[in-house]
Design an enzyme around this catalytic site. Structure first.
Site, PDB file in Angstrom:
ATOM      1  N   GLY A  28      27.577  64.422 -21.068  1.00  0.00           N
ATOM      2  CA  GLY A  28      28.267  63.340 -20.378  1.00  0.00           C
ATOM      3  C   GLY A  28      29.024  62.450 -21.340  1.00  0.00           C
ATOM      4  O   GLY A  28      28.836  62.532 -22.551  1.00  0.00           O
ATOM      5  N   PRO A  29      29.883  61.593 -20.811  1.00  0.00           N
ATOM      6  CA  PRO A  29      30.683  60.706 -21.655  1.00  0.00           C
ATOM      7  C   PRO A  29      29.799  59.792 -22.499  1.00  0.00           C
ATOM      8  O   PRO A  29      28.644  59.560 -22.142  1.00  0.00           O
ATOM      9  CB  PRO A  29      31.486  59.873 -20.652  1.00  0.00           C
ATOM     10  CG  PRO A  29      31.321  60.517 -19.334  1.00  0.00           C
ATOM     11  CD  PRO A  29      30.108  61.365 -19.383  1.00  0.00           C
ATOM     12  N   PRO A  30      30.348  59.264 -23.604  1.00  0.00           N
ATOM     13  CA  PRO A  30      29.580  58.345 -24.443  1.00  0.00           C
ATOM     14  C   PRO A  30      29.133  57.121 -23.647  1.00  0.00           C
ATOM     15  O   PRO A  30      29.872  56.637 -22.791  1.00  0.00           O
ATOM     16  CB  PRO A  30      30.578  57.923 -25.526  1.00  0.00           C
ATOM     17  CG  PRO A  30      31.656  58.936 -25.505  1.00  0.00           C
ATOM     18  CD  PRO A  30      31.704  59.507 -24.127  1.00  0.00           C
ATOM     19  N   HIS A  51      58.117  41.174 -15.790  1.00  0.00           N
ATOM     20  CA  HIS A  51      57.524  42.509 -15.845  1.00  0.00           C
ATOM     21  C   HIS A  51      56.196  42.543 -15.070  1.00  0.00           C
ATOM     22  O   HIS A  51      56.001  43.372 -14.181  1.00  0.00           O
ATOM     23  CB  HIS A  51      57.312  42.897 -17.312  1.00  0.00           C
ATOM     24  CG  HIS A  51      56.669  44.230 -17.526  1.00  0.00           C
ATOM     25  ND1 HIS A  51      57.365  45.347 -17.917  1.00  0.00           N
ATOM     26  CD2 HIS A  51      55.384  44.634 -17.372  1.00  0.00           C
ATOM     27  CE1 HIS A  51      56.546  46.375 -18.005  1.00  0.00           C
ATOM     28  NE2 HIS A  51      55.321  45.965 -17.679  1.00  0.00           N
ATOM     29  N   GLU A  52      55.326  41.604 -15.373  1.00  0.00           N
ATOM     30  CA  GLU A  52      54.014  41.601 -14.708  1.00  0.00           C
ATOM     31  C   GLU A  52      54.161  41.283 -13.220  1.00  0.00           C
ATOM     32  O   GLU A  52      53.468  41.855 -12.387  1.00  0.00           O
ATOM     33  CB  GLU A  52      53.068  40.593 -15.365  1.00  0.00           C
ATOM     34  CG  GLU A  52      52.661  40.943 -16.798  1.00  0.00           C
ATOM     35  CD  GLU A  52      52.073  42.335 -16.941  1.00  0.00           C
ATOM     36  OE1 GLU A  52      51.440  42.836 -15.982  1.00  0.00           O
ATOM     37  OE2 GLU A  52      52.263  42.943 -18.017  1.00  0.00           O
ATOM     38  N   THR A  62      26.687  56.747 -21.430  1.00  0.00           N
ATOM     39  CA  THR A  62      26.157  56.895 -20.076  1.00  0.00           C
ATOM     40  C   THR A  62      24.635  56.929 -20.047  1.00  0.00           C
ATOM     41  O   THR A  62      24.048  57.042 -18.974  1.00  0.00           O
ATOM     42  CB  THR A  62      26.695  58.171 -19.414  1.00  0.00           C
ATOM     43  OG1 THR A  62      26.581  59.246 -20.341  1.00  0.00           O
ATOM     44  CG2 THR A  62      28.149  57.999 -19.014  1.00  0.00           C
ATOM     45  N   GLY A  63      24.004  56.914 -21.219  1.00  0.00           N
ATOM     46  CA  GLY A  63      22.549  56.826 -21.241  1.00  0.00           C
ATOM     47  C   GLY A  63      21.840  58.113 -21.616  1.00  0.00           C
ATOM     48  O   GLY A  63      20.664  58.281 -21.288  1.00  0.00           O
ATOM     49  N   LYS A  64      22.508  59.004 -22.322  1.00  0.00           N
ATOM     50  CA  LYS A  64      21.875  60.278 -22.683  1.00  0.00           C
ATOM     51  C   LYS A  64      20.717  60.064 -23.657  1.00  0.00           C
ATOM     52  O   LYS A  64      19.614  60.584 -23.451  1.00  0.00           O
ATOM     53  CB  LYS A  64      22.917  61.237 -23.290  1.00  0.00           C
ATOM     54  CG  LYS A  64      24.046  61.585 -22.350  1.00  0.00           C
ATOM     55  CD  LYS A  64      25.045  62.526 -22.974  1.00  0.00           C
ATOM     56  CE  LYS A  64      25.807  61.907 -24.135  1.00  0.00           C
ATOM     57  NZ  LYS A  64      26.626  60.735 -23.738  1.00  0.00           N
ATOM     58  N   THR A  65      20.985  59.302 -24.705  1.00  0.00           N
ATOM     59  CA  THR A  65      19.931  59.033 -25.679  1.00  0.00           C
ATOM     60  C   THR A  65      18.777  58.285 -25.011  1.00  0.00           C
ATOM     61  O   THR A  65      17.604  58.593 -25.218  1.00  0.00           O
ATOM     62  CB  THR A  65      20.502  58.200 -26.849  1.00  0.00           C
ATOM     63  OG1 THR A  65      21.643  58.880 -27.370  1.00  0.00           O
ATOM     64  CG2 THR A  65      19.482  58.033 -27.953  1.00  0.00           C
TER      65      THR A  65
HETATM   66  P1  ADP Z   1      24.765  57.784 -24.811  1.00  0.00           P
HETATM   67  O1  ADP Z   1      23.645  58.359 -25.626  1.00  0.00           O
HETATM   68  O2  ADP Z   1      25.009  58.528 -23.547  1.00  0.00           O
HETATM   69  O3  ADP Z   1      26.012  57.575 -25.581  1.00  0.00           O
HETATM   70  P2  ADP Z   1      23.065  55.511 -24.832  1.00  0.00           P
HETATM   71  O4  ADP Z   1      21.828  56.072 -24.255  1.00  0.00           O
HETATM   72  O5  ADP Z   1      23.096  55.418 -26.319  1.00  0.00           O
HETATM   73  O6  ADP Z   1      24.314  56.336 -24.339  1.00  0.00           O
HETATM   74  O7  ADP Z   1      23.345  54.098 -24.177  1.00  0.00           O
HETATM   75  C1  ADP Z   1      23.539  52.942 -24.947  1.00  0.00           C
HETATM   76  C2  ADP Z   1      22.949  51.733 -24.265  1.00  0.00           C
HETATM   77  O8  ADP Z   1      23.649  51.448 -23.055  1.00  0.00           O
HETATM   78  C3  ADP Z   1      21.516  51.932 -23.852  1.00  0.00           C
HETATM   79  O9  ADP Z   1      20.647  51.601 -24.880  1.00  0.00           O
HETATM   80  C4  ADP Z   1      21.389  50.989 -22.660  1.00  0.00           C
HETATM   81  O10 ADP Z   1      21.199  49.674 -23.069  1.00  0.00           O
HETATM   82  C5  ADP Z   1      22.754  51.073 -22.023  1.00  0.00           C
HETATM   83  N1  ADP Z   1      22.785  52.108 -20.981  1.00  0.00           N
HETATM   84  C6  ADP Z   1      23.512  53.244 -21.007  1.00  0.00           C
HETATM   85  N2  ADP Z   1      23.332  53.966 -19.897  1.00  0.00           N
HETATM   86  C7  ADP Z   1      22.442  53.279 -19.133  1.00  0.00           C
HETATM   87  C8  ADP Z   1      21.853  53.511 -17.851  1.00  0.00           C
HETATM   88  N3  ADP Z   1      22.143  54.619 -17.136  1.00  0.00           N
HETATM   89  N4  ADP Z   1      20.980  52.587 -17.376  1.00  0.00           N
HETATM   90  C9  ADP Z   1      20.697  51.483 -18.083  1.00  0.00           C
HETATM   91  N5  ADP Z   1      21.223  51.213 -19.291  1.00  0.00           N
HETATM   92  C10 ADP Z   1      22.094  52.084 -19.833  1.00  0.00           C
HETATM   93 ZN    ZN Z   2      53.553  47.067 -17.476  1.00  0.00          ZN
HETATM   94 MG    MG Z   3      23.722  58.678 -27.661  1.00  0.00          MG
END
Ligand code: ADP
Ligand code: ZN
Ligand code: MG
Length: 494
Positions: free
Chosen positions: A77-79, A300-301, A81-84
């Site tokens: 998943g994208p950076p 513009h805006e 999103t909570g993978k770690t």
């Molecule tokens: P990834 O590993 O996907 O890049 P991280 O797990 O490192 O993302 O997320 C970084 C921080 O962002 C986490 O420590 C948490 O504080 C917050 N976070 C990210 N995703 C979630 C989630 N799904 N629910 C709650 N907090 C989140």
């Molecule tokens: Zn513009």
């Molecule tokens: Mg991570």
């Protein structure tokens, strides 16, 4: 080494074992405190991982019932999103030891060190099973072989990767070891990693939807002091596309805003300000524009804003500003999306392009020529047009065929996997169709603004005076329904 390190590992928060002098370290943690309750908005991923938790809690029972638990699960998943976080939560939920390394730390390693580190990691996990082995940023280590070093060769990464493959094949999952890995670039992984018996199960950890954002906000709001009437749903509505990490950052920023104004609790307005700061870059009030530049930015805006408020299918205008923010953005128009969208129709895409080009159109109408400030809008509109033609089959002349793969924006480098596999003749058709769509949208924007010249001038004047205005300050920015005038229908076919 083991003698020295034991006492550290026994600690509640675990210790870290660094072996050799390399940056790559094996982190061994016991008693991880993170649980599934700390991770919100990713219910499907949690469901899949709950099975792993069940297995780790009681590997013997699982084996007896004949259930086969995958050896390796890849969190994709994208950076942010909570993978770690999820990987740690699996350890926290199951109460097992958590051994982790990060792929990017292997990059600067001496030959042989990476491989021995991997061997060490698995050996420790085996000795202390049940356990989780977590490899973060797997892509840095598991990049397809032969890509980095011309002519292949036994480079360090290749040895490390080979060792990882060997370890994954070598262990018996019934002892209670599960290997988790995380990546935001699954497409560059060596295919050998994804084969059966290795990371053969992928768990998607995607950006949260609106309800997911509410849940994530609620997790992080517990850490700050908030006003009791705070409308969390309203914050979620302002933040489509935000990841969990973005939302965590937002909560922190909002608390800082509230602190700065000396308040005792954080309110919705603090969040709105924090969103703006995050979306449009830090406020740079210090930067001075020349008066004629400021005026051009205002037109513009106001062009964007009036177009967005005239068209029926675009998101309503939330705020228009000519306060310079960050480098490159001289002003901005915030539209408030009414909902998360999963499907977008042809006419909606066309209206989106019209709104994107309306800034340029306003400049041309008022000054007779455009400026470099509109380059980014043009790039975005071109992207929309190109995608409608090559991916969505929306152009009559080019026809209904998919010519390009989806661009995975979160994969980082925007690299296309496959070269164009259509003819030069088709390429020309595509170019013509794209240009046709842009010209049409641009003309629509000019027509629309010319019909509202009085509003354009009045709005730009007000904007110059106040710097930031909302539809409440300037009613012509309200939706047609609210203004009780007939809405402009979508422009003609492509
Ligand atoms: P990834 O590993 O996907 O890049 P991280 O797990 O490192 O993302 O997320 C970084 C921080 O962002 C986490 O420590 C948490 O504080 C917050 N976070 C990210 N995703 C979630 C989630 N799904 N629910 C709650 N907090 C989140
Ligand atoms: Zn513009
Ligand atoms: Mg991570």
């Amino acid at each position: 080494w083991m003698f020295l390190l034991r006492p550290m590992m026994a600690g509640q928060h675990g210790g870290l074992m660094s072996i050799g002098r390399s940056r790559a370290k094996v982190y061994a943690e016991k008693g991880v405190k993170v649980t599934f309750a700390d991770v919100a908005g990713v219910d499907e991923a949690k469901q899949e991982l709950a099975e792993v938790v069940g297995f780790l809690k009681d590997p013997a029972t699982y084996g007896r019932l004949g259930a086969r638990i995958p050896k390796g699960l890849l969190l994709v998943g994208p950076p942010g999103t909570g993978k770690t976080l999820l990987a740690r939560a699996v350890a926290g939920e199951s109460g097992v030891r958590f051994f982790s390394i990060t792929g990017s730390e292997f990059v600067e390693m001496f030959v042989g060190v990476g491989a021995s580190r991997v061997r060490d990691l698995f050996q420790q996990a085996r000795e202390q099973a049940p356990a989780i082995v977590f490899i973060d940023e797997l892509d840095a280590l598991g990049r397809a072989r032969g890509i980095d070093v011309p002519g292949g060769g036994h480079d360090e990464k290749e040895q490390t990767l080979n060792q990882l493959l060997a370890e994954m094949d070598g262990f018996d999952p019934s002892v209670g070891i599960v290997v988790l890995a995380a990546t935001n670039r699954p497409e560059i992984l060596d295919p050998a990693l994804l084969r059966a018996g290795r990371f053969d199960r992928q768990v998607l950890v995607d950006r949260p939807d609106r309800q997911g954002r509410i849940d994530i906000l609620n997790v992080h709001l517990k850490k700050i002091s908030v006003a009791p009437e705070l409308d969390v749903a309203a914050i979620a509505a302002l933040t489509p596309g935000f990841t969990g990490a973005d939302l965590a950052n937002l909560v922190n920023e909002a608390a800082l805003v509230a602190t700065r104004r000396g308040a005792s609790a954080t309110v919705l307005d603090d969040f709105t300000q924090a969103v703006e700061r995050i979306v449009a870059g830090a406020e740079r009030r210090g930067r001075l524009l020349k008066p004629d530049e400021r005026e051009r930015v205002a037109y513009h805006e106001m062009g964007h804003a009036l177009a967005a408020s005239t068209l029926t299918k675009t998101d309503p205008v939330h705020k228009v500003s000519i306060i310079p923010r960050s480098i490159g953005a001289l002003g901005y128009t915030l539209q408030r999306p009414t909902d998360d969208r999963f499907l977008i129709t042809t006419s909606e895409l066309k209206e989106r392009m019209t709104a994107l080009l309306a800034g340029r159109a306003a400049e041309e109408i008022v000054y007779g020529e455009v400026s470099t400030g509109a380059a980014d809008d043009l790039a975005k509109a071109t992207d929309v047009a190109r995608q409608s033609v090559t991916r969505f089959g929306m152009s009559a002349s080019v026809g209904q065929a998919v010519l390009e793969e989806e661009k995975q924006q979160w994969l980082g480098d925007g690299s296309r996997l496959h070269p164009k596999d259509y003819s030069e003749a088709t390429a020309r058709e595509v170019d013509l169709a794209v240009r046709g769509m842009i010209d049409e949208a641009y003309q629509a924007a000019k027509d629309l603004l010319q019909a509202r010249m009085a509003d354009l001038r009045a709005g730009a004047r007000l904007l110059l005076e106040r710097e930031t205005i909302t539809p409440a300050d300037f009613p012509p920015l309200q939706r047609p329904e609210a203004r009780k005038v007939p809405a402009v229908a979508a422009q003609s076919a492509l």
